[in-house]
Design an enzyme around this catalytic site. Sequence first.
Site, PDB file in Angstrom:
ATOM      1  NE  ARG A  51      43.828  76.578  -8.531  1.00  0.00           N
ATOM      2  CZ  ARG A  51      43.337  75.442  -9.010  1.00  0.00           C
ATOM      3  NH1 ARG A  51      42.328  74.888  -8.456  1.00  0.00           N
ATOM      4  NH2 ARG A  51      43.887  74.878 -10.061  1.00  0.00           N
ATOM      5  CB  THR A  52      45.404  82.656 -11.332  1.00  0.00           C
ATOM      6  OG1 THR A  52      46.135  81.752 -10.519  1.00  0.00           O
ATOM      7  CG2 THR A  52      45.999  84.041 -11.195  1.00  0.00           C
ATOM      8  CE  LYS A  80      45.969  88.731 -36.117  1.00  0.00           C
ATOM      9  NZ  LYS A  80      45.079  89.894 -36.245  1.00  0.00           N
ATOM     10  NE  ARG A 101      48.995  81.908 -14.579  1.00  0.00           N
ATOM     11  CZ  ARG A 101      48.471  81.021 -13.718  1.00  0.00           C
ATOM     12  NH1 ARG A 101      47.964  79.883 -14.170  1.00  0.00           N
ATOM     13  NH2 ARG A 101      48.464  81.266 -12.428  1.00  0.00           N
TER      14      ARG A 101
HETATM   15  C1  NCD Z   1      50.096  77.670  -9.615  1.00  0.00           C
HETATM   16  C2  NCD Z   1      50.762  78.322 -10.801  1.00  0.00           C
HETATM   17  O1  NCD Z   1      50.119  78.593 -11.814  1.00  0.00           O
HETATM   18  O2  NCD Z   1      51.954  78.594 -10.681  1.00  0.00           O
HETATM   19  N1  NCD Z   1      48.699  77.614  -9.737  1.00  0.00           N
HETATM   20  C3  NCD Z   1      47.954  78.677  -9.303  1.00  0.00           C
HETATM   21  O3  NCD Z   1      48.047  79.767  -9.808  1.00  0.00           O
HETATM   22  N2  NCD Z   1      47.178  78.489  -8.232  1.00  0.00           N
HETATM   23  C4  NCD Z   1      50.690  76.368  -9.224  1.00  0.00           C
HETATM   24  C5  NCD Z   1      50.841  75.282 -10.254  1.00  0.00           C
HETATM   25  O4  NCD Z   1      50.453  75.431 -11.410  1.00  0.00           O
HETATM   26  O5  NCD Z   1      51.368  74.233  -9.882  1.00  0.00           O
END
Ligand code: NCD
Length: 356
Positions: A51-52, A80, A101
């Site tokens: 999703r993100t 690396k 992320r």
């Molecule tokens: C969440 C996350 O990555 O923290 N997912 C998301 O971004 N919608 C929740 C999860 O992974 O449980």
Amino acid sequence: MKSLINITDLSVEELQLLMDKALDIIARPQEYAQSCRGKKIATLFFEPSTRTRLSFEAAMLELGGSVISVSGAGGSSVTKGETLADTARVVSCYADVIAVRHPLAGSARSMAKAATIPVINAGDGGHYHPTQTLADLLTIYREKGRLSGLKIGICGDLLYGRTVHSLIDAMSRYEGVSFTLIAPTELKVPEHITEKLQAEGIPYEETTDLEAVLPDLDLLYMTRIQRERFENPQTYERLAGCYVLDARKMRYAKKDCIVLHPLPRVDEISTDFDSDPRAAYFRQAENGKFMREALILKLLAEKDLPAAEENVYSDPRFVCTSKKCVCTHERGIVHEVYYDSKGALRCAYCDELIEE
Ligand code: NCD
């Protein structure tokens, strides 16, 4: 230049403007179809995501911009030995905004300090996930018509669930909000979060019993037990499946008690509840894309404004030793600390306590 690292980087007024913008994008998508023409977002995902990442990319494409991306730690020079700071500096030459992320708390903050373009925290370990909160806020606003005066239940893995931490930080700024935190004892919300609730006098209770509190809630936010964050897999096995919400249990909830979940779900919400109009989690995922569009527009428009001042210090005597923090992994990082409302010293990257 401004970045979004914690949800508190945005004021309540700014959150409202983002929601208004997202609603306008929903109403008049064509008006925004060229807004980011010639602009690029770099999505750097060192942890799994559906999703993100896709919603950031879809958001930029719907604004007429384009996307460059790295997915998986193996796909970049971080394997690396390149620092996140150097990666941020380099990606700043190729893109206009970064969404990152990474499994370490504070990773997005360390990149933002080195980048010359805005950095968006798309999840830093078990710490924070502010853009999920943007999706959550728009969902609550659209479903309930307000963000104030709500009794909010949050259930599941409140220790490692980064979405929960950002959600509490955001919702505690609205009037008349109270929290019911439902978790096994081992997965209670971190102390740096409850410390803030206490300092601000926000009502909250902690319980293990979902069924007992369900009838009182206006909103229930379910979460997945975060398997990937457990040091001991046996602890995960013991706690997996500890809460399962289903259509039968929801008979005891209010008729307008909406259910949110950041997704992905494992087994904490039974699919037999999906067709109930109170199940808002798939609408929530869609709202995430619109809020990310609004956020990208805001950060690109404000790119020449200075980053917000922070009340942090650096002193060679105060060093973060948390294994989950970027500070203990990134070469050359300057440790930074702040005093919380009780006068305890905490790391500005991960919010854990620092030994003085
Ligand atoms: C969440 C996350 O990555 O923290 N997912 C998301 O971004 N919608 C929740 C999860 O992974 O449980």
